[in-house]
Design a protein around this motif. Structure first.
Motif, PDB file in Angstrom:
ATOM      1  N   HIS A   4       0.989  -1.461   0.080  1.00 18.71           N
ATOM      2  CA  HIS A   4       0.062   0.007  -0.020  1.00 18.71           C
ATOM      3  C   HIS A   4       0.896   1.126   0.069  1.00 18.71           C
ATOM      4  O   HIS A   4       0.618   2.131  -0.826  1.00 18.71           O
ATOM      5  N   LEU A   5       1.911   1.063   0.736  1.00 18.26           N
ATOM      6  CA  LEU A   5       2.797   2.544   0.935  1.00 18.26           C
ATOM      7  C   LEU A   5       3.721   2.640  -0.256  1.00 18.26           C
ATOM      8  O   LEU A   5       4.182   3.720  -0.606  1.00 18.26           O
ATOM      9  N   ARG A   6       4.098   1.498  -0.680  1.00 19.29           N
ATOM     10  CA  ARG A   6       5.265   1.640  -1.835  1.00 19.29           C
ATOM     11  C   ARG A   6       5.116   2.893  -2.798  1.00 19.29           C
ATOM     12  O   ARG A   6       5.809   3.470  -3.250  1.00 19.29           O
ATOM     13  N   GLU A   7       3.770   2.444  -3.222  1.00 20.81           N
ATOM     14  CA  GLU A   7       3.438   3.465  -4.548  1.00 20.81           C
ATOM     15  C   GLU A   7       3.482   4.958  -3.948  1.00 20.81           C
ATOM     16  O   GLU A   7       3.640   5.814  -4.755  1.00 20.81           O
ATOM     17  N   LYS A   8       3.142   5.348  -2.773  1.00 20.06           N
ATOM     18  CA  LYS A   8       3.339   6.590  -2.242  1.00 20.06           C
ATOM     19  C   LYS A   8       4.473   6.798  -2.150  1.00 20.06           C
ATOM     20  O   LYS A   8       4.744   8.085  -2.186  1.00 20.06           O
ATOM     21  N   PHE A   9       5.394   6.159  -1.404  1.00 19.29           N
ATOM     22  CA  PHE A   9       6.879   6.551  -1.671  1.00 19.29           C
ATOM     23  C   PHE A   9       7.432   7.184  -3.058  1.00 19.29           C
ATOM     24  O   PHE A   9       8.263   8.090  -3.070  1.00 19.29           O
ATOM     25  N   LEU A  10       7.075   6.015  -3.999  1.00 20.13           N
ATOM     26  CA  LEU A  10       7.654   6.334  -5.400  1.00 20.13           C
ATOM     27  C   LEU A  10       7.072   7.452  -5.843  1.00 20.13           C
ATOM     28  O   LEU A  10       7.652   8.182  -7.008  1.00 20.13           O
ATOM     29  N   ARG A  11       5.972   8.028  -5.573  1.00 21.25           N
ATOM     30  CA  ARG A  11       5.122   9.059  -6.308  1.00 21.25           C
ATOM     31  C   ARG A  11       5.332  10.424  -5.327  1.00 21.25           C
ATOM     32  O   ARG A  11       5.376  11.528  -6.158  1.00 21.25           O
ATOM     33  N   ALA A  12       5.511  10.457  -4.111  1.00 19.52           N
ATOM     34  CA  ALA A  12       5.696  11.693  -3.534  1.00 19.52           C
ATOM     35  C   ALA A  12       6.783  12.553  -3.710  1.00 19.52           C
ATOM     36  O   ALA A  12       7.945  12.320  -3.866  1.00 19.52           O
ATOM     37  N   LYS A  13       6.683  13.860  -3.622  1.00 25.80           N
ATOM     38  CA  LYS A  13       7.630  14.756  -4.193  1.00 25.80           C
ATOM     39  C   LYS A  13       8.001  15.668  -2.724  1.00 25.80           C
ATOM     40  O   LYS A  13       9.104  16.291  -2.714  1.00 25.80           O
ATOM     41  N   VAL A  14       7.202  15.424  -1.737  1.00 25.66           N
ATOM     42  CA  VAL A  14       7.227  16.138  -0.501  1.00 25.66           C
ATOM     43  C   VAL A  14       7.342  15.192   0.753  1.00 25.66           C
ATOM     44  O   VAL A  14       6.510  14.394   0.819  1.00 25.66           O
ATOM     45  N   GLY A  15       8.227  15.121   1.490  1.00 22.12           N
ATOM     46  CA  GLY A  15       8.444  14.285   2.851  1.00 22.12           C
ATOM     47  C   GLY A  15       8.199  15.277   3.914  1.00 22.12           C
ATOM     48  O   GLY A  15       8.841  16.479   3.970  1.00 22.12           O
ATOM     49  N   ILE A  16       7.582  14.950   5.111  1.00 23.10           N
ATOM     50  CA  ILE A  16       7.554  15.662   6.503  1.00 23.10           C
ATOM     51  C   ILE A  16       7.847  14.651   7.539  1.00 23.10           C
ATOM     52  O   ILE A  16       7.411  13.690   7.378  1.00 23.10           O
ATOM     53  N   SER A  17       8.856  15.277   8.281  1.00 22.21           N
ATOM     54  CA  SER A  17       9.354  14.377   9.501  1.00 22.21           C
ATOM     55  C   SER A  17       9.616  15.364  10.695  1.00 22.21           C
ATOM     56  O   SER A  17       9.123  16.576  10.778  1.00 22.21           O
ATOM     57  N   GLY A  18       9.574  14.393  11.979  1.00 17.55           N
ATOM     58  CA  GLY A  18      10.228  15.305  12.834  1.00 17.55           C
ATOM     59  C   GLY A  18      11.621  14.814  12.964  1.00 17.55           C
ATOM     60  O   GLY A  18      12.362  14.671  12.110  1.00 17.55           O
ATOM     61  N   ALA A  19      12.000  14.911  14.292  1.00 14.23           N
ATOM     62  CA  ALA A  19      13.347  14.536  14.655  1.00 14.23           C
ATOM     63  C   ALA A  19      13.746  14.179  16.025  1.00 14.23           C
ATOM     64  O   ALA A  19      12.914  14.593  16.925  1.00 14.23           O
ATOM     65  N   ASN A  20      14.367  12.961  16.320  1.00 19.44           N
ATOM     66  CA  ASN A  20      14.578  12.676  17.850  1.00 19.44           C
ATOM     67  C   ASN A  20      15.782  13.503  18.282  1.00 19.44           C
ATOM     68  O   ASN A  20      15.851  13.749  19.535  1.00 19.44           O
ATOM     69  N   PHE A  21      16.668  13.849  17.523  1.00 18.54           N
ATOM     70  CA  PHE A  21      17.594  14.730  17.812  1.00 18.54           C
ATOM     71  C   PHE A  21      18.141  15.673  16.831  1.00 18.54           C
ATOM     72  O   PHE A  21      17.984  15.538  15.757  1.00 18.54           O
ATOM     73  N   MET A  22      18.708  16.888  17.391  1.00 19.73           N
ATOM     74  CA  MET A  22      19.382  17.891  16.256  1.00 19.73           C
ATOM     75  C   MET A  22      20.700  18.295  16.964  1.00 19.73           C
ATOM     76  O   MET A  22      20.660  18.702  18.210  1.00 19.73           O
ATOM     77  N   VAL A  23      21.624  18.192  16.138  1.00 19.58           N
ATOM     78  CA  VAL A  23      22.997  18.293  16.681  1.00 19.58           C
ATOM     79  C   VAL A  23      23.394  19.988  16.472  1.00 19.58           C
ATOM     80  O   VAL A  23      23.455  20.103  15.192  1.00 19.58           O
ATOM     81  N   ALA A  24      23.630  20.564  17.262  1.00 21.71           N
ATOM     82  CA  ALA A  24      23.940  22.173  17.081  1.00 21.71           C
ATOM     83  C   ALA A  24      25.058  22.446  16.415  1.00 21.71           C
ATOM     84  O   ALA A  24      25.284  23.146  15.688  1.00 21.71           O
TER      85      ALA A  24
END
Length: 498
Positions: free
Chosen positions: A202-222
């Motif tokens: 179900h998700l594979r077609e969405k991964f291959l088609r999407a042009k924009v991704g949105i994420s969070g992050a567990n850590f950010m290194v200053a």
């Protein structure tokens, strides 16, 4: 701070919501099985590490140091991300963060995005905001996919669909997948392998088609501007590498000073969260390269109540949280009530101290959350960054009783006048008077003993809030002072035993 979690609907206070949840036997069974399994695996994983206590203390110190110098490290982070080719946006609240993200997606001309599992985007209700802007967001984490397809809400930080069993998941996939994309295979069973394969297709077609991704992050290194996402499925890496544009929404508190600091958290987080020695997928990216991964990177730094929380010397330790959810898996209250009763995307013990600080305690649900605990301390024992959750719970209870939400007056934090708890204050005043007058106390004790057969098992009126789930303790047949005088024959004549 009303309206902070715009993606969450209105809720009743925790006691009412929990009472309904406790009556659901299927829910209780799902939660009991899942939490007991996870906690047992975690205990074994932690026991393998001989210096776990030292790692825990190191994590606490790193987080406290960072929070103490948060302004400096956030400025350094912005400089590092910008130098690496990214763009940094600052969002004071949920509405501003949603507006920034919606505008960035709209500017690409796309109407679909794929998402990595993110508590911050759930906190601000990003999916709903994007939908209002004509943009459809697809969750790609398996548990988040289950929740989204089921038109449900997450009930656990790490395992959002912990309240669902395999049969329920199969029914959701069979009924809903076709409305969102590739339908579930015919004859789908509830075996984990088949469910996972149905989600993958179900998700594979969405991964291959999407042009924009949105994420969070567990850590950010200053020092480098590097963002880190740890996960167990690989869907996150697909979202972080395949789209042309990547937008990351991250809370201010997720920054750490140096690359070396990750050493501590990449040992403690997997063991506390999934009971693994290390995460199967640990993805790190620094800006853009022009040759690999997204061509455009945006970082949205989210405040949304965090600086107000930072101002509270006791409550600020909640900002150490690395979202491992270990506290949920040992909490007897969460195990029986489930996550939905907390009325927040942050359920369990950490939600009971974080949500009232981010949102304030003006609402009925937020004022009740600090009481959603037995104060047994199990949450503190398992926390990998040593957040003293019971201490913060008691601190927030004091805030609720004395005045509810904190308000700023220049450089001072004040409490608004309390509206309720009049009965409790009256009872405390009466107790203070009685304890200061031994003769009256002794008379009252004797009267209570002689009329004990007439006493109700629960309190009337406002007292029902306390005695609604417990019986009043029985009054003894004889006051202690009378027993002492009868058995020892000593009394100072003023109603107090020598």
């Amino acid at each position: 701070m009303s309206g902070t979690f715009v993606g969450m609907p209105a809720f009743a206070a925790f006691p009412e919501a929990a009472r309904e949840a406790v009556g659901n036997r299927t829910l209780r069974g799902n939660l009991r099985h899942a939490t007991h399994t996870i906690r047992a695996k975690r205990a074994r994983a932690v026991a393998e590490v001989s210096d776990w206590a030292e790692l825990r203390e190191a994590g606490r110190r790193i987080k406290d140091h960072t929070l103490h110098h948060l302004d400096r490290y956030l400025e350094q982070l912005e400089e590092s991300v910008t130098r690496a080719g990214g763009t940094v946006h600052w969002a004071a609240d949920a509405a501003e963060a949603n507006r920034i993200v919606a505008d960035l997606v709209t500017a690409t001309g796309e109407s679909e995005v794929v998402k990595v599992k993110s508590m911050a985007t759930q906190e601000i209700g990003l999916n709903e905001a994007l939908e209002a802007a004509g943009i459809r967001a697809y969750e790609t984490d398996l548990a988040e996919l289950i929740v989204q397809l089921g038109k449900d809400r997450p009930s656990h930080i790490l395992v959002p669909a912990i309240h669902r069993n395999r049969g329920e998941i199969r029914d959701i996939f069979a009924r809903e997948m076709g409305e969102w994309g590739r339908p579930a295979p015919d004859g789908l069973t509830d075996t984990p392998a088949e469910l996972a394969e149905a989600a993958r297709l179900h998700l594979r077609e969405k991964f291959l088609r999407a042009k924009v991704g949105i994420s969070g992050a567990n850590f950010m290194v200053a020092e480098t501007g590097t963002l880190v996402v740890v996960e167990s499925e690989g869907n996150g890496r697909m979202c972080l590498t395949l789209p042309e544009t990547l937008i990351s929404v991250v809370g201010l508190e997720k920054v750490v000073p140096t690359w070396r600091d990750l050493e501590v958290f990449l040992q403690t987080l997997p063991r506390s969260a999934t009971a693994e020695r290390m995460n199967p997928y640990t993805s790190m990216w620094t800006g853009t390269t022009g040759e690999d991964g997204p061509r455009t990177f945006h970082l949205v730094l989210l405040d949304n109540g965090r600086t107000d929380t930072l101002a509270d010397q006791v409550g600020r330790q909640a900002l150490r949280c690395i979202r491992c959810s270990a506290c949920l898996n040992v909490c007897p209250v969460y195990e029986r009530a489930g996550g939905h009763a907390y009325g927040s995307v942050y359920p369990g013990p950490i939600g009971a101290i974080l949500s009232p600080q981010l949102r304030g305690t003006a609402s009925e649900i937020d004022a009740s959350l600090p009481y959603a605990s037995s104060l047994c301390g199990a949450c503190y024992d398992v926390c990998p960054v040593a957040i003293d959750i019971p201490e913060v719970l008691v601190h927030l209870r004091e805030r609720v009783v004395e005045g509810g939400p904190a308000v700023r007056a220049g450089n001072r934090v004040l409490l608004k006048p309390a509206k309720g708890h009049a009965a409790e204050r009256a009872a405390m005043r009466a107790a203070r008077w009685a304890l200061a007058h031994p003769g009256a106390l002794r008379t009252g004790q004797r009267l209570a003993s002689r009329t004990r057969r007439l006493h109700p098992r629960t309190l009337p009126g406002p007292g029902r809030a306390w005695s609604g789930t417990r019986d009043l303790p029985p009054v003894p047949a004889e006051p202690f002072r009378d027993w002492w005088q009868r058995t020892h024959g000593t009394d100072n004549g003023k109603g107090a035993a020598k």
